[in-house]
Structures are given as C-alpha cells and as structure tokens.
Design an enzyme around this catalytic site. Structure first.
Site, PDB file in Angstrom:
ATOM      1  N   ALA A  68       0.843  -1.196   0.000  1.00 39.51           N
ATOM      2  CA  ALA A  68       0.000   0.000   0.000  1.00 39.51           C
ATOM      3  C   ALA A  68       0.878   1.245   0.000  1.00 39.51           C
ATOM      4  O   ALA A  68       2.065   1.188   0.333  1.00 39.51           O
ATOM      5  CB  ALA A  68      -0.909  -0.009   1.218  1.00 39.51           C
ATOM      6  N   GLY A 116      -0.229  -5.280   0.396  1.00 37.15           N
ATOM      7  CA  GLY A 116      -1.322  -5.289  -0.579  1.00 37.15           C
ATOM      8  C   GLY A 116      -0.979  -6.050  -1.837  1.00 37.15           C
ATOM      9  O   GLY A 116      -1.857  -6.621  -2.496  1.00 37.15           O
ATOM     10  N   GLU A 119      -1.607  -9.564  -1.021  1.00 39.52           N
ATOM     11  CA  GLU A 119      -3.059  -9.760  -0.934  1.00 39.52           C
ATOM     12  C   GLU A 119      -3.701  -9.784  -2.320  1.00 39.52           C
ATOM     13  O   GLU A 119      -4.688 -10.494  -2.542  1.00 39.52           O
ATOM     14  CB  GLU A 119      -3.670  -8.663  -0.060  1.00 39.52           C
ATOM     15  CG  GLU A 119      -3.316  -8.867   1.419  1.00 39.52           C
ATOM     16  CD  GLU A 119      -3.719  -7.717   2.310  1.00 39.52           C
ATOM     17  OE1 GLU A 119      -4.546  -7.938   3.232  1.00 39.52           O
ATOM     18  OE2 GLU A 119      -3.218  -6.598   2.118  1.00 39.52           O
ATOM     19  N   GLU A 139       2.919  -5.983   7.395  1.00 38.58           N
ATOM     20  CA  GLU A 139       2.186  -4.880   8.036  1.00 38.58           C
ATOM     21  C   GLU A 139       2.502  -4.741   9.524  1.00 38.58           C
ATOM     22  O   GLU A 139       2.424  -3.641  10.078  1.00 38.58           O
ATOM     23  CB  GLU A 139       0.678  -5.080   7.854  1.00 38.58           C
ATOM     24  CG  GLU A 139       0.165  -4.834   6.448  1.00 38.58           C
ATOM     25  CD  GLU A 139       0.286  -6.055   5.531  1.00 38.58           C
ATOM     26  OE1 GLU A 139      -0.224  -5.981   4.404  1.00 38.58           O
ATOM     27  OE2 GLU A 139       0.888  -7.061   5.946  1.00 38.58           O
TER      28      GLU A 139
END
Length: 716
Positions: A68, A116, A119, A139
């Site tokens: 991200a 991300g 993911e 994270e």
C-alpha cells in the site's frame, strides 16, 4: 484495450484470455487510492465482458506490487474511526469483487509482492512466481495487520499456523519457500514467467486444474476441528506474547482475528479483519511505527542524494587504532568489499583488531549468514600495519584511537603528513569537538567526524559530523562510503557530544539524580525496560558503555555545556569509576557479571554498588513508574529539542532515527520527538514544568513553549 487507467490496464489476448498489467507512473507499483479505484473499474469491465476464459495478472516493473502507499496513511488514520472503517471495508470489497470474477485468475509474481501486493496475489486463484520473487505480509512492522483480506485468505491457503507465523513476524518468503509452504503453485525462471502463467491459466480454464474448489476453500471457514483450533491459537498466542510482549498490539490482534474468524465464511471473517485493522490504525504504536518508516525513507533519500553528489569515490580505506572499535570498523569495511589498512603502534593491538574482525565473521558463519569463502575474502581485505607509510594509497582514513583530544590531535597531525593530498580524514570520536580536532590539520576542509556505535557490526547508525570548515565534497564522500559499508548515515553539525551523546547524557544525569534521591537502580532499570521499553535500563546501559567511558564523556559534556551539564556532587558514576567498578569490561559495575555452571552469562545487582551508594544517597524509597520515566526522559527530550532548535540536526525525523539506530530507542514509541508528540506538546510542557525545580536539564526552551501555545507539530 478493455480498460486503461494510469496505474493498470486490461487487454484481451488471443483465445479469449485477458491480461491485467500493473504499471504505475513511478518506479514501483503501489496500492494508492487511485490504483484501488482503477482495479475496481477494471474488475467491473471484466465482469461486463462476455466470453473471457481467464485472466493473467502481472507487472511491467521489476517488482509485482510493493504494498500500500504508506504516505496516504497519516492523513487517513487521523480521520474518525467510522471513516477509516468505511475506507478499509470498501477497499477490501474491491479485492472480493476481483476474487469473484466468473473465470480463473492467476498472478505472475516477479520481485516483491508485499502487503497489498501479496493480498492481490492471494485474491487470484493461482500463483506462479519467478526466482526473484519475495512474498510476504509485513504490516506488523508498521503496527498494523493486513487489511485487504490477508488474514482471511492466507490461513485458508497455507494453514493457520504458517499464516500466523508469516503475519506476526512480517518476514517475507523467497519463491521456493513460499512454494514449499503452499502459498504459490510454481516457481520458474524470470524469462519463463509469463508463458508459464498463461499455460497454467489455460489448464485451469480447461478444467485440468480445479480452480473453483480452490476459490471456494478460500471463502469457506477454516478446516480446523475444536482441538486443532485450540492448540493452534494457544501456541500462536504464547509465541507472540514471548516475542512481541505487551508493547506491540498488532501481532496479538492478528492472532485474535484469525481465531475469531476461523468458523466464519469470507464476508464475516473480513468484517473482523476490517475492525481489527481500524483498531490498530488508531494506536500510538501504529502512529509511531509508520512514523519510523517515513523517517527512514527521508534519511535514506537524503543519504542517496548526497552520495550521488559525491565527487570522490573511496576505493581504499584505512583505520587508525586496532582495538575493539577499530577492529569492528575494519570488519565492516572489509566485509562490504572495501579493502582496509588497519594501523596501530604495537603488534598486540593489531592482533586484537584482527581477532575482533575474525570473531564477528566466525559468529556470522555459525548463524549461516556468511560462508567460509566470504570470511576468508574479508580477512584478506584487512592489511595490518605498524607504519604510517602504508596509508599512502588510502582514499579515506578513520581515526579510532583513545578518546583523548591531545592523543587524537597528535595522531591526526601525523596522519595528514602520511596520506595523499586529497585523502579524507575522519575521527571516530564520540564527544570531542570536530572543530577542536580540526585545529591540528592544515586542510580542515577534508576532515569530519565519523562516529560509529559499539558493537559496530550490529549498530546501524553512523553520525557524520560536519565541522565549521568541512567541505560539502568531504561530507558527500563520507556519506557515500558509509552507505557502501552498509550503515545509515545521519549528518549533524558539530557540538559537544554531537546529537546522540548530547541527548544521552542528560538522561544519565537524570538517572544519577534519581539515585541520589533514594531510587533503587534495579527498580529504575525494570521500569525503563519493561514499562518504557528500552532494551537496557540506564544502570545496565552504563555498565555496557563502560563506567570509565561514561565518566570521561560526562566531563567533556560538562566542559562543553556547563550551563546544563555540570557534574553532580557525589555523582554515582564518578564514585564507581574511582572504585574501579568499570562495568562489563571488568565484570563489576552496578551489576556483577559472570557465568553460571552451563557457561551462560549472569548479571546480578552488586551489593558492593549499594554499599558505595549508601553514604551519598537519601533514604531508599519507591518511585512510581511515571515519575521514573519523566525524570529520565524529560532531560533527553529537552536536549533533543535544543539540538533541533540550534540546527545540530536538520529535522525531528532524523533525530528520531538517530536515537532509534544509535541507542535502540523503543520502536513502538517512534523516537524522542514522536514520544513528545504522543504525549502532546502542552502535556510535555506541563510535565517538564512539574520537575523544573530539579535543575536546568528539566527546564524547557522558549521555543517548545511557544510551539505548544501555537498548537504546532514537529512533523508538520
């Protein structure tokens, strides 16, 4: 072209297949708000397009997706909780809609697929990686947990135990390990990645790979019976408690979230993930750890920019002084491929320096971090010598002799006469003024401080100290060399103690005053370690630094900044030094050091230390943890503020990173300025005022009082 955005495109290939390509305008692909929005639009376009047999997802860059866009987090997380929840829920639903495409999907992963990016790959039905790939959910290092479905999909793909290990440690996996653990389906050479992914996608479309069952498994409850679930999650909870402790809420939240979501299908599990993410986003730990990431990026960016501007390249290094520190610096230079001459005045010292380098390399071999060839190459890159003449080809010389201005001055003068006219000369002094030492040189413009921290091979920071006459070319070349040696350079201006030691000694002074007022050093250490989060309390740290070193440095600081740092009467540090209690170096300080029957190190509070303190201290009494923290941390914070106000350091972010990398400041607190901001400037001013009667180190500057009145921030 089926869809074209600024960060990604979707095109139709032959035979009814489609390809989604991430290719953002910058150097890497990131999930910023724009990219998430474009992914949703692309997904809608794919849903609407009839006849698509399958979708290949890949990157046009050396890395898949690095995660991200963290630069958006600070503003986002300052919004009300319900708005943050809306954002993360809506974003995770974009990944859900992608996962629900009515045909098989495959991710072709090259380079980093983190956060991300991982993911995104998990939302696909299949994953193939090339040998350069590194996959993970880091994270936790930001005080957060995955927020785009990672806590739901990964446990259902590789099992709860493996997934929790991935997420609570934040460690990435290389391609082969990810394959072994079931996170990806194949590993191929980089040049074969796209073809291999397309081939696998066509097999899925032809029903030779059961992608439908794979997808339904990711969306179903975890396949764990009651006993398996109890064992899995209790083990994970115990491991997190042991490794992370109480100061880091993120790994605890991950375990609880996966545990509570185990019996739920995707949508219910994702709601728990969304809520957990928002709860963590609002913690001080997340703010601090995100702040560290941003500050680290600033420091790295400045270092790279300065290194790029360097007009001189250092190819041959030299170190003067072959003690523990000199040997450590020589090791660091050699192991990074920079040949180094190590000079001293006697053979015994050279042997000690070589022994130190060999010891560090030997431990690296024991841990599997280096091999025998690397060790041999590094040792061969260190040339011991007793002669100044051996320095004639050195591009840079790092003086690391005893911390005495007269000795250093003499050595620097002799060095300048022995080296080339354009060679850079540095001093590894920890406290002595660079301007003072520069007076010994004919060319002070090629001289600066280069302060390494002990142990050199483990401490990331090097303070680069600019003197009044140091040229920018010199600073740039030293920064470039520091980076080449694998360290983080932070440039500061000259003053007594520079930045790190200048802010450390008021902390030690606060500790000494606390002892004189009747505090127990063991209790103080316990509070500063267990409650505040330092790796060592002040008594233990002083033993490790060396009480002789601490006493000498306190004299230097008192001479340099007498208005705040004059010596205390009956300073415990001086009492110990006069009694030859030097800390770990002679196994006796605040604590006595030894080994047990198994040869493991021991540390016991020294009765002799209590006996020395008894005649000069007040009646023993218990201090509340908050008072102990305030009496040690306010002086450190005050001096850090003064360093910023005086231009010793350029920014609060750099000061935070210097203390993090040089002293081990607790990461969950983010650094000294982040700690002040977490308290709130007005609250910090009130706290300092409460103890102002204890002396000048507790008295705040007019600048911070004005900032508090104006509602300003050090990170604006």
């Amino acid at each position: 072209m089926l869809y074209e955005g600024k960060s990604l495109t979707v095109s139709l290939l032959d035979d009814g297949f489609a390809e989604l390509v991430f290719d953002a305008a910058g150097s890497v692909n990131k999930f910023d708000r724009q990219t998430v929005s474009e992914l949703d639009e692309a997904t809608s376009a794919l849903h609407a397009q009839g006849g698509v047999k399958g979708l290949l997802v890949r990157s046009n860059k050396p890395a898949f997706i690095v995660g991200a866009d963290i630069t958006e987090f600070t503003d986002l997380f300052s919004q009300p909780e319900n708005e943050v929840l809306d954002w993360v829920a809506q974003t995770s639903q974009v990944f859900d809609r992608f996962e629900d495409l009515p045909f098989p999907t495959i991710a072709a992963i090259t380079g980093f697929a983190l956060g991300g990016g991982c993911e995104m790959a998990l939302a696909c039905d299949l994953r193939v990686a090339d040998t350069t790939a590194a996959i993970g959910l880091p994270e936790v290092k930001l005080g957060l947990m995955p927020g785009f479905g990672g806590t739901v999909r990964l446990p259902r793909l590789i099992g709860a135990d493996n997934a929790l290990e991935w997420m609570t440690t934040g460690k990435e996996r290389k391609a082969q390990q990810a394959l072994n653990e079931g996170a990806i389906d194949a590993v191929v050479a980089p040049e074969k990645l796209r073809d291999a992914a397309l081939s696998m996608l066509k097999q899925a479309a032809g029903q030779k790979i059961d992608w439908q069952t794979r997808r339904s498994d990711k969306k179903a409850p975890l396949k764990l019976n009651k006993n398996e679930a109890m064992m899995s999650f209790s083990t994970a909870q115990a491991m997190v408690a042991a490794k992370a402790g109480k100061h880091y809420p993120a790994p605890h939240m991950m375990v609880e979230t996966v545990k509570n979501a185990a019996g739920l299908e995707r949508d219910g599990a994702l709601k728990l993930e969304n809520q957990g993410f928002v709860t963590l986003a609002k913690t001080d730990a997340a703010k601090a750890q995100i702040g560290i990431f941003m500050a680290d990026q600033l420091v790295k960016g400045k270092g790279k920019k300065m290194a790029k501007a360097a007009s001189k390249t250092i190819q041959n290094n030299a170190v003067l002084g072959a003690g523990i520190m000199g040997g450590g610096i020589a090791y660091q230079s050699a192991v990074r491929g920079l040949p180094v001459v190590m000079k001293d005045i006697n053979t015994a010292a050279l042997d000690l320096g070589l022994k130190e380098a060999a010891k560090i390399l030997g431990k690296g071999m024991e841990r599997g971090k280096i091999d025998a060839r690397t060790m041999a190459t590094a040792l061969n890159a260190i040339t011991p010598t007793l002669e100044y003449s051996a320095l004639k080809n050195a591009d840079m010389v790092i003086e690391a002799v005893v911390e005495n201005p007269k000795v250093k001055g003499m050595v620097l003068k002799e060095t300048e006469q022995a080296v080339a006219d354009d060679a850079i000369i540095c001093s590894n002094t920890s406290t002595i003024s660079i301007n003072q030492l520069a007076e010994n040189l004919d060319k002070p413009e090629r001289f600066c401080g280069m302060h390494f921290f002990n142990p050199v091979h483990r401490m990331p920071l090097v303070e680069i100290i600019r003197g009044e006459k140091t040229s920018e070319d010199t600073i740039n070349a030293v920064v470039a060399t520091t980076l080449k040696m694998g360290k983080t350079p932070i440039v500061v201006n000259d003053c007594p103690g520079f930045l790190v030691n200048r802010v450390l000694f008021p902390y030690f002074a606060g500790f000494s005053k606390l002892l004189l007022d009747g505090a127990d050093f063991v209790a103080v250490d316990k509070v500063m370690e267990k409650v505040f989060g330092w790796p060592m309390g002040p008594a233990y740290l002083m033993d490790v630094v060396g009480i002789d070193t601490g006493d000498h440095a306190a004299d230097v600081m008192a001479a340099g900044i007498p208005e705040r740092m004059s010596r205390l009467e009956n300073d415990p540090i001086t009492l110990f030094y006069n009694d030859k209690r030097l800390g770990q170096k002679n196994a006796k300080g605040f604590y006595n050091y030894g080994t047990d029957k198994r040869g493991k190190p021991t540390k016991v509070a020294a009765e002799e230390a209590y006996a020395l303190l008894a005649p000069v201290t007040a009646e023993p009494r218990n201090f509340e943890a908050d008072e102990i923290i305030a009496r040690l941390m306010v002086p450190m914070a005050n001096e850090a503020i003064r360093c910023l106000e005086e231009g010793i350091v350029d920014s609060a972010a750099e000061a935070d990173m210097a203390l993090l990398y040089g002293l081990g400041f607790p990461p969950f607190r983010g650094g000294i300025f982040r700690w002040i901001e977490t308290l709130g400037l007005a609250n910090f001013v009130a706290l300092a005022d409460k103890y102002a009667g204890l002396g000048p180190i507790y008295q705040i500057s007019d600048g911070v009082r004005q900032m508090a009145d104006d509602g300003k921030s050090y990170f604006a």
